[in-house]
Motif scaffolding. Sequence first.
Motif, short mmCIF file in Angstrom:
data_model
loop_
_atom_site.label_atom_id
_atom_site.label_comp_id
_atom_site.label_asym_id
_atom_site.label_seq_id
_atom_site.Cartn_x
_atom_site.Cartn_y
_atom_site.Cartn_z
N GLY A 128 0.77 -1.23 0.00
CA GLY A 128 0.00 0.00 0.00
C GLY A 128 0.80 1.28 0.00
N SER A 129 2.11 1.21 -0.21
CA SER A 129 2.93 2.42 -0.19
C SER A 129 4.11 2.26 -1.15
CB SER A 129 3.45 2.69 1.22
OG SER A 129 4.44 3.70 1.25
N ARG A 130 4.61 3.39 -1.64
CA ARG A 130 5.82 3.39 -2.47
C ARG A 130 7.07 3.69 -1.66
NH1 ARG A 130 1.72 5.46 -5.96
NH2 ARG A 130 1.68 4.29 -7.94
N ALA A 131 6.91 3.88 -0.35
CA ALA A 131 8.05 4.24 0.50
C ALA A 131 9.03 3.08 0.61
CB ALA A 131 7.56 4.64 1.89
N VAL A 132 10.30 3.38 0.38
CA VAL A 132 11.36 2.41 0.61
C VAL A 132 11.60 2.30 2.12
CG1 VAL A 132 13.82 1.93 0.28
CG2 VAL A 132 12.43 2.77 -1.63
N HIS A 133 11.57 1.09 2.64
CA HIS A 133 11.78 0.85 4.07
C HIS A 133 12.89 -0.20 4.16
CE1 HIS A 133 11.26 0.05 8.25
NE2 HIS A 133 10.01 0.47 8.35
N LEU A 134 14.13 0.26 4.22
CA LEU A 134 15.27 -0.65 4.16
C LEU A 134 15.31 -1.61 5.34
CD1 LEU A 134 18.07 1.78 2.88
CD2 LEU A 134 16.71 0.14 1.57
N MET A 135 14.94 -1.14 6.53
CA MET A 135 15.00 -2.01 7.70
C MET A 135 14.00 -3.16 7.61
SD MET A 135 17.49 -0.85 9.34
CE MET A 135 17.32 -1.99 10.71
N ALA A 136 12.89 -2.93 6.88
CA ALA A 136 11.87 -3.97 6.71
C ALA A 136 12.07 -4.76 5.43
CB ALA A 136 10.48 -3.34 6.73
N GLY A 137 13.10 -4.40 4.63
CA GLY A 137 13.36 -5.10 3.39
C GLY A 137 12.38 -4.77 2.28
N LEU A 138 11.78 -3.58 2.34
CA LEU A 138 10.82 -3.17 1.32
C LEU A 138 11.48 -2.15 0.40
CD1 LEU A 138 7.70 -2.73 3.63
CD2 LEU A 138 8.19 -4.64 2.10
N GLY A 139 11.80 -2.57 -0.84
CA GLY A 139 12.43 -1.67 -1.79
C GLY A 139 13.93 -1.56 -1.55
N ARG A 140 14.55 -0.65 -2.28
CA ARG A 140 16.00 -0.44 -2.17
C ARG A 140 16.30 1.03 -2.39
NH1 ARG A 140 17.88 0.62 -7.14
NH2 ARG A 140 16.87 -0.29 -8.99
N ALA A 141 17.54 1.40 -2.05
CA ALA A 141 17.98 2.78 -2.26
C ALA A 141 18.07 3.07 -3.76
CB ALA A 141 19.34 3.00 -1.60
N ALA A 142 17.94 4.34 -4.13
CA ALA A 142 18.03 4.75 -5.53
C ALA A 142 19.46 4.59 -6.03
CB ALA A 142 17.58 6.20 -5.67
N GLU A 143 19.59 4.24 -7.31
CA GLU A 143 20.89 4.03 -7.91
C GLU A 143 20.96 4.72 -9.26
OE1 GLU A 143 21.27 -0.15 -8.33
OE2 GLU A 143 21.51 -0.55 -6.18
N ALA A 144 22.19 5.00 -9.70
CA ALA A 144 22.39 5.56 -11.03
C ALA A 144 21.84 4.58 -12.06
CB ALA A 144 23.87 5.82 -11.28
N GLY A 145 21.14 5.11 -13.07
CA GLY A 145 20.52 4.28 -14.08
C GLY A 145 19.05 4.04 -13.83
N ASP A 146 18.57 4.28 -12.59
CA ASP A 146 17.14 4.12 -12.29
C ASP A 146 16.32 5.18 -13.00
OD1 ASP A 146 17.73 2.01 -10.66
OD2 ASP A 146 17.39 3.09 -8.76
N LEU A 147 15.07 4.85 -13.31
CA LEU A 147 14.12 5.82 -13.83
C LEU A 147 13.09 6.12 -12.75
CD1 LEU A 147 12.86 7.48 -16.17
CD2 LEU A 147 11.48 5.44 -16.69
N LEU A 148 12.89 7.39 -12.47
CA LEU A 148 11.83 7.82 -11.56
C LEU A 148 10.64 8.21 -12.43
CD1 LEU A 148 13.96 10.11 -9.21
CD2 LEU A 148 13.38 7.69 -8.88
#
Length: 343
Positions: A128-148
């Motif tokens: 239900g969210s687009r928020a990256v939550h690294l401690m919970a393992g949801l998503g990852r940090a942004a990197e070069a080459g990513d498209l927003l």
Amino acid sequence: MSGLKILRIGPAASVQDMGRPGLLGQGVSQGGAADPLALAEGAALLRQDSGLAALEMGGMGGEFEATGPLRIALTGAPMAAVLEGEPLAWNASHRMEAGQRLSIGAARRGVYGYLHLGGGIATEPLLGSRAVHLMAGLGRAAEAGDLLPAGSDRNNETGLVLAAEDRFQGGELRILESFQSSLFPEAVRVRFAATAFQRGSRANRMGVEMVSDGEGFAADGQLNILSEVILPGDVQMTGDGKPFVLLRECQTTGGYPRIGTVLPCDLPKVAQAQGGAALRFCWTGLEQALEIQARFETALKGLPTACRPLVRNPAALRDLLSYQLISGAVSAEADPFATGETA
């Protein structure tokens, strides 16, 4: 699809929105933007919903290229921003055309800067969210080459600026007594409020260390405290009596004693405090705390009306023709007082 391609990015950047409230029972803390006020400011500048996702940049920005025409806004910790060689105003909204490059430097004050897109950043939602939550393992940090990718943008207004609340240099943190406050002797609580703290070197999206001179702040029988549910704003005391203010990505339970809870409206000051920034706690009662928080939420709703046109130099505008500089025309020979009616 319009959006921004990341050409270069700092190590602490991630897509964030208001997080995932209501999942503590499943072991997932709310997460979301470290500075929710910055999300509301960006939404006001772009005339869109404050729940849309933006890019949170911790300490350092990056370089981005527009894949199509889009609107952007810049909020949070002020950073140097340049579009195709032209400096951009911070806490303002701007237009980008396909192929244009945006460069964002290091934070001048504060910690977290935010890059908003018209229509929000439309990454795939998780729980239900687009928020990256690294401690919970949801998503990852942004990197070069990513498209927003930009979501559907139904507005085209840009060139707005907003006077931001200065929350980037520490200050007073209003704190409310909670369930474990009584475990701390009255003298300890008084000394806690009288102590001048500084933001320590141990800080991330989970919490911020508070350092001070003198002895720590111990609770009675703190070694026998059972783990309980904890929330952003709780102030935990470690074994040596050093306080940590918990933030949006804090753990869901903890056994360290908590002396109190910082009001939600003051947490952006904690998140945005740079190393060494002066901070001080001030006790407040429940009724007063509710009034303070209500005034803050009312002010959030009024942000769109607080936006003002950004004064720019027409000679430096690359997109001058896209602005409606003249909305009408009249004849130089016409009588300006004539109404076309007869008495």
